[in-house]
Structure formats: structure tokens, C-alpha cells
Enzyme design. Sequence first.
Site, mmCIF file in Angstrom:
data_model
loop_
_atom_site.group_PDB
_atom_site.id
_atom_site.type_symbol
_atom_site.label_atom_id
_atom_site.label_comp_id
_atom_site.label_asym_id
_atom_site.label_seq_id
_atom_site.Cartn_x
_atom_site.Cartn_y
_atom_site.Cartn_z
ATOM 1 N N GLY A 53 0.849 -1.192 0.000
ATOM 2 C CA GLY A 53 0.000 0.000 0.000
ATOM 3 C C GLY A 53 0.879 1.234 0.000
ATOM 4 C CD GLN A 58 3.159 5.816 2.785
ATOM 5 O OE1 GLN A 58 2.266 5.239 2.193
ATOM 6 N NE2 GLN A 58 4.047 5.162 3.519
ATOM 7 C CB CYS A 100 4.366 2.343 7.751
ATOM 8 S SG CYS A 100 3.976 3.823 6.804
ATOM 9 C CG LEU A 101 6.369 1.120 1.865
ATOM 10 C CD1 LEU A 101 5.938 1.453 0.451
ATOM 11 C CD2 LEU A 101 7.464 0.060 1.863
ATOM 12 C CG HIS A 142 -1.381 1.371 7.196
ATOM 13 N ND1 HIS A 142 -0.505 0.931 8.173
ATOM 14 C CD2 HIS A 142 -0.646 2.174 6.389
ATOM 15 C CE1 HIS A 142 0.689 1.463 7.957
ATOM 16 N NE2 HIS A 142 0.644 2.208 6.866
ATOM 17 C CD GLU A 143 -1.568 2.447 2.522
ATOM 18 O OE1 GLU A 143 -1.156 3.599 2.283
ATOM 19 O OE2 GLU A 143 -0.826 1.563 2.988
ATOM 20 C CG HIS A 146 -0.360 6.762 5.195
ATOM 21 N ND1 HIS A 146 0.718 7.302 5.844
ATOM 22 C CD2 HIS A 146 -0.089 5.442 5.076
ATOM 23 C CE1 HIS A 146 1.611 6.346 6.119
ATOM 24 N NE2 HIS A 146 1.140 5.200 5.660
HETATM 25 NI NI NI Z 1 2.031 3.354 5.756
#
Ligand code: NI
Length: 177
Positions: A53, A58, A100-101, A142-143, A146
Site C-alpha cells: 500500500g 508518502q 509502513c514504508l 492504514h492507507e 495516511h
Molecule cells: Ni504506511
Amino acid sequence: MAKENKDVKIHEIVKYPDPILNKAGEPITVFDEDLRKLVEEMFASMYEAHGIGLAAPQIGLSKRLTVIDVSFKKNPEDKLVLINPEIIEREGEQYEEEGCLSLPDIRDKVRRAAKVKVRAQNAKGEWFEIEGEELLARAFQHEIDHLDGVLFIERLSRLKKDLTVRKIKKLIKNGEW
Ligand code: NI
């Protein structure tokens, strides 16, 4: 066909504590070729970073757009684009590990709804509804977090969050972040 992706721009992933990650994204109002190109770049950037995701903040863009593929390229129907998404139904609870990235190597268990229904627009601006459970439900929550400027570490207990932030500060100090 290998050449096809050659011209797709791979974006650098913004890491914590970049303030853009704590800012709510702006709604998307223009559904044009540029947006569709951006969606393609987001998928390519997500795969490059080995993620399932990726949300626009991000990659440094404060917009309400996220891409998800919980099958990581295995099932084409799992490739999802959510624009201006909203969670319209939540059911049950799950407590599973997330990463998370934007927080490399940080993993912890987060309390989420077990099942959610999301309303969103696709890259053409058409509204649709989609349901997800387990991993997909976590990815949706989660997304979409963000897009509201919320990182998963903010959903941990105060103690766990403080410990994680302290760990990251140490890594930053040592030049390892
Ligand atoms: Ni994330």
C-alpha cells in the site's frame, strides 16, 4: 513488454518525521491523464519499495489518493486505486502487526476493525464501494489514515509510541534512518 515500465517515474518514499506525513491530504477534483500517470507511478514506486500500500503523502503529495495491492502483483483484481476514500462501515476487531514504508523496519500490532466498507472514486472519477476483511481491511484503514495525516505508530499505546519514537530518534542520530 519489459520496456513498458521504463519511463514510469519511481518516487522516493518520504520517511517519518517528515511533517507532510502528519498533514491531511487535499481532495482530488481533476481526473485527467496526469492523475492516471501518477497512479501508475505510485504502483511502480510501491512495488519498488516492496510495499502492499502507498498513499500520496508518502511521496510528498498532500492528496487523497492511495494505491493498494495486498497480493503484491499476483492477482490483477487486487490492484486497487482509492481516490477521496471514506470508510462507511466498520465491523468487529482485529489486532495484527503492521509496518509502513515511511517507518522502515518498525512493526507493531495495531487495533483495527476486522471488516470495513469503503466508498471511493477510481482514476476516472467514478464512485464505487468495496468491502475488505483481514489484511485488506487493515490496508484500507492504514492507507486512509495516511490521507488523514495519521501514522500507525500514533495508534499504539502511549508507552509503545514513546518507545518507538525514541528508537527512531536514536537511529536518526546514528545516521541509520
Ligand atoms: Ni504506511
